[in-house]
Design a protein around this motif. Structure first.
Motif, PDB file in Angstrom:
ATOM      1  N   VAL A   1       0.896  -1.307   0.138  1.00  0.00           N
ATOM      2  CA  VAL A   1       0.095  -0.143   0.032  1.00  0.00           C
ATOM      3  C   VAL A   1       0.809   1.310  -0.084  1.00  0.00           C
ATOM      4  O   VAL A   1       1.667   1.282   0.964  1.00  0.00           O
ATOM      5  N   ARG A   2       0.535   2.082  -0.776  1.00  0.00           N
ATOM      6  CA  ARG A   2       1.630   3.456  -0.984  1.00  0.00           C
ATOM      7  C   ARG A   2       0.868   4.466  -0.026  1.00  0.00           C
ATOM      8  O   ARG A   2      -0.515   4.423  -0.015  1.00  0.00           O
ATOM      9  N   ALA A   3       1.517   5.235   0.622  1.00  0.00           N
ATOM     10  CA  ALA A   3       1.045   6.082   1.820  1.00  0.00           C
ATOM     11  C   ALA A   3       2.024   7.247   1.485  1.00  0.00           C
ATOM     12  O   ALA A   3       3.035   7.231   1.499  1.00  0.00           O
ATOM     13  N   TYR A   4       1.130   8.422   1.889  1.00  0.00           N
ATOM     14  CA  TYR A   4       1.797   9.603   1.970  1.00  0.00           C
ATOM     15  C   TYR A   4       1.238  10.337   3.122  1.00  0.00           C
ATOM     16  O   TYR A   4       0.134   9.980   3.676  1.00  0.00           O
ATOM     17  N   ALA A   5       1.782  11.224   3.838  1.00  0.00           N
ATOM     18  CA  ALA A   5       1.310  12.275   4.999  1.00  0.00           C
ATOM     19  C   ALA A   5       0.999  13.441   4.410  1.00  0.00           C
ATOM     20  O   ALA A   5       1.709  14.055   3.565  1.00  0.00           O
ATOM     21  N   GLY A   6      -0.315  13.778   4.499  1.00  0.00           N
ATOM     22  CA  GLY A   6      -0.741  15.329   4.288  1.00  0.00           C
ATOM     23  C   GLY A   6      -0.946  15.821   5.569  1.00  0.00           C
ATOM     24  O   GLY A   6      -2.166  15.481   6.052  1.00  0.00           O
ATOM     25  N   VAL A   7      -0.046  16.847   5.611  1.00  0.00           N
ATOM     26  CA  VAL A   7      -0.056  17.468   6.902  1.00  0.00           C
ATOM     27  C   VAL A   7       0.320  18.815   6.783  1.00  0.00           C
ATOM     28  O   VAL A   7       0.535  19.421   5.659  1.00  0.00           O
ATOM     29  N   GLY A   8      -0.047  19.831   7.803  1.00  0.00           N
ATOM     30  CA  GLY A   8       0.610  21.335   7.989  1.00  0.00           C
ATOM     31  C   GLY A   8      -0.086  22.110   8.894  1.00  0.00           C
ATOM     32  O   GLY A   8      -0.866  21.706   9.802  1.00  0.00           O
ATOM     33  N   SER A   9       0.004  23.453   8.840  1.00  0.00           N
ATOM     34  CA  SER A   9      -0.265  24.298   9.624  1.00  0.00           C
ATOM     35  C   SER A   9      -1.954  24.614   9.653  1.00  0.00           C
ATOM     36  O   SER A   9      -2.563  24.113   8.622  1.00  0.00           O
ATOM     37  N   ARG A  10      -2.400  24.673  11.012  1.00  0.00           N
ATOM     38  CA  ARG A  10      -3.784  24.853  11.153  1.00  0.00           C
ATOM     39  C   ARG A  10      -4.031  26.241  10.320  1.00  0.00           C
ATOM     40  O   ARG A  10      -5.264  26.626  10.029  1.00  0.00           O
ATOM     41  N   ASN A 106       2.211  12.570  15.439  1.00  0.00           N
ATOM     42  CA  ASN A 106       2.948  12.825  14.362  1.00  0.00           C
ATOM     43  C   ASN A 106       3.807  11.844  13.877  1.00  0.00           C
ATOM     44  O   ASN A 106       3.950  11.381  12.621  1.00  0.00           O
ATOM     45  N   ALA A 107       4.422  10.958  14.840  1.00  0.00           N
ATOM     46  CA  ALA A 107       5.306   9.858  14.568  1.00  0.00           C
ATOM     47  C   ALA A 107       4.688   8.901  13.694  1.00  0.00           C
ATOM     48  O   ALA A 107       4.984   8.277  12.602  1.00  0.00           O
ATOM     49  N   HIS A 108       3.390   8.566  14.030  1.00  0.00           N
ATOM     50  CA  HIS A 108       2.428   7.571  13.720  1.00  0.00           C
ATOM     51  C   HIS A 108       2.138   8.060  12.170  1.00  0.00           C
ATOM     52  O   HIS A 108       1.918   7.260  11.188  1.00  0.00           O
ATOM     53  N   GLN A 109       1.755   9.236  11.932  1.00  0.00           N
ATOM     54  CA  GLN A 109       1.380   9.844  10.659  1.00  0.00           C
ATOM     55  C   GLN A 109       2.540   9.627   9.535  1.00  0.00           C
ATOM     56  O   GLN A 109       2.453   9.279   8.430  1.00  0.00           O
ATOM     57  N   ILE A 110       3.796   9.629  10.032  1.00  0.00           N
ATOM     58  CA  ILE A 110       4.967   9.636   9.248  1.00  0.00           C
ATOM     59  C   ILE A 110       5.400   7.947   9.140  1.00  0.00           C
ATOM     60  O   ILE A 110       5.697   7.332   7.828  1.00  0.00           O
ATOM     61  N   LEU A 111       5.312   7.314  10.073  1.00  0.00           N
ATOM     62  CA  LEU A 111       5.926   5.972  10.303  1.00  0.00           C
ATOM     63  C   LEU A 111       4.813   4.834  10.559  1.00  0.00           C
ATOM     64  O   LEU A 111       5.156   3.569  10.579  1.00  0.00           O
ATOM     65  N   GLY A 112       3.659   5.155  10.427  1.00  0.00           N
ATOM     66  CA  GLY A 112       2.578   4.044  10.553  1.00  0.00           C
ATOM     67  C   GLY A 112       2.193   3.804  11.594  1.00  0.00           C
ATOM     68  O   GLY A 112       2.908   4.018  12.770  1.00  0.00           O
ATOM     69  N   ALA A 113       1.100   2.806  11.946  1.00  0.00           N
ATOM     70  CA  ALA A 113       0.576   2.405  13.070  1.00  0.00           C
ATOM     71  C   ALA A 113       1.748   1.584  14.071  1.00  0.00           C
ATOM     72  O   ALA A 113       2.166   1.813  15.161  1.00  0.00           O
ATOM     73  N   ASP A 114       2.571   0.953  13.061  1.00  0.00           N
ATOM     74  CA  ASP A 114       3.520   0.044  13.789  1.00  0.00           C
ATOM     75  C   ASP A 114       4.988   0.837  13.788  1.00  0.00           C
ATOM     76  O   ASP A 114       6.063   0.150  14.310  1.00  0.00           O
ATOM     77  N   MET A 121       6.163  10.088   1.016  1.00  0.00           N
ATOM     78  CA  MET A 121       6.319  11.448   0.963  1.00  0.00           C
ATOM     79  C   MET A 121       5.476  12.174   1.773  1.00  0.00           C
ATOM     80  O   MET A 121       4.612  11.643   2.378  1.00  0.00           O
ATOM     81  N   VAL A 122       5.960  13.348   2.027  1.00  0.00           N
ATOM     82  CA  VAL A 122       5.134  14.168   2.933  1.00  0.00           C
ATOM     83  C   VAL A 122       4.893  15.451   1.992  1.00  0.00           C
ATOM     84  O   VAL A 122       5.506  16.055   1.499  1.00  0.00           O
ATOM     85  N   ILE A 123       3.590  15.695   1.979  1.00  0.00           N
ATOM     86  CA  ILE A 123       3.015  16.923   1.371  1.00  0.00           C
ATOM     87  C   ILE A 123       2.587  17.779   2.403  1.00  0.00           C
ATOM     88  O   ILE A 123       1.479  17.317   3.054  1.00  0.00           O
ATOM     89  N   GLY A 146      15.009   9.992   5.406  1.00  0.00           N
ATOM     90  CA  GLY A 146      14.998  10.165   4.072  1.00  0.00           C
ATOM     91  C   GLY A 146      13.777  10.251   3.116  1.00  0.00           C
ATOM     92  O   GLY A 146      13.995   9.836   1.919  1.00  0.00           O
ATOM     93  N   ILE A 147      12.744  10.648   3.924  1.00  0.00           N
ATOM     94  CA  ILE A 147      11.462  10.704   3.052  1.00  0.00           C
ATOM     95  C   ILE A 147      11.604  12.087   2.644  1.00  0.00           C
ATOM     96  O   ILE A 147      11.704  13.157   3.239  1.00  0.00           O
ATOM     97  N   PRO A 148      10.929  12.185   1.253  1.00  0.00           N
ATOM     98  CA  PRO A 148      11.009  13.516   0.606  1.00  0.00           C
ATOM     99  C   PRO A 148       9.894  14.493   1.051  1.00  0.00           C
ATOM    100  O   PRO A 148       8.776  13.791   1.470  1.00  0.00           O
ATOM    101  N   ILE A 149      10.073  15.629   1.379  1.00  0.00           N
ATOM    102  CA  ILE A 149       9.101  16.571   1.745  1.00  0.00           C
ATOM    103  C   ILE A 149       8.730  17.627   0.808  1.00  0.00           C
ATOM    104  O   ILE A 149       9.690  18.284   0.028  1.00  0.00           O
TER     105      ILE A 149
END
Length: 186
Positions: A1-10, A106-114, A121-123, A146-149
């Motif tokens: 499963v391909r996953a990305y983090a979609g995060v940012g400022s409020r 936030n750690a789980h957003q980047i690295l998953g539940a495990d 990538m992070v957008i 080493g995850i692209p931002i």
């Protein structure tokens, strides 16, 4: 499963939130899973787009009912997530408990539940593309792995994501830097 983090400022500008919705929808249509944190602004924009397109979302909440979310993949971050973020955040131990919970999720957003299944990538959007606040800790963790931002406050990154996803991301017509703002579509 391909996953990305979609995060940012409020405080992500409305035009950028609209772009994030479009990114969320396009990535969902391509089979990507969104990982986010359920906050107002950027997180909610990615989630809105992904859900509208029928995409898979992993929303990591710091506590039950956060931002009126009825569900989330994770409500309490793991002890390992707290340890990771203590290494990333310079004053983590001095933060209030609620702030530590937000950063640990936030750690789980980047690295998953495990914490062993990183996003590809992070957008995001951060004021001035400086990567501060809670988003900044997520960015620092991703960079350490080493995850692209791709910070959409940076015009070059915005154009890169636009080209990658086939989305128009034209800046305002005025001259000079746009400070991460985009006009709302008519």
């Amino acid at each position: 499963v391909r996953a990305y983090a979609g995060v940012g400022s409020r405080a992500t500008p409305a035009g950028i939130c609209h772009l994030m919705e479009r990114c969320g929808a396009e990535l969902a249509q391509r089979g990507w899973t969104l990982r986010s944190g359920g906050a107002v602004g950027a997180d909610s924009a990615f989630e809105k787009g992904a859900r509208a397109a029928g995409g898979r979302c992993e929303i990591y909440l710091p506590w039950p009912g956060y931002n009126e979310h009825a569900e989330g993949r994770l409500v309490e971050a793991s002890p390992e997530a707290y340890d990771l973020m203590a290494q990333i955040h310079p004053v983590f131990a001095r933060l209030p408990g609620s702030s530590r919970r937000l950063h640990a999720r936030n750690a789980h957003q980047i690295l998953g539940a495990d914490l062993r299944s990183p996003v590809e990538m992070v957008i995001c959007w951060t004021p001035g593309a400086r990567g501060r606040g809670g988003t900044g800790t997520a960015i620092r963790l991703a960079r350490s792995r080493g995850i692209p931002i791709h910070d959409l406050a940076d015009l070059a990154e915005r154009h890169f994501i636009g080209a990658l996803l086939g989305l128009e991301v034209e800046p305002p017509q005025d001259a000079g830097a746009d400070g991460g703002q985009l006009p709302l579509p008519l």
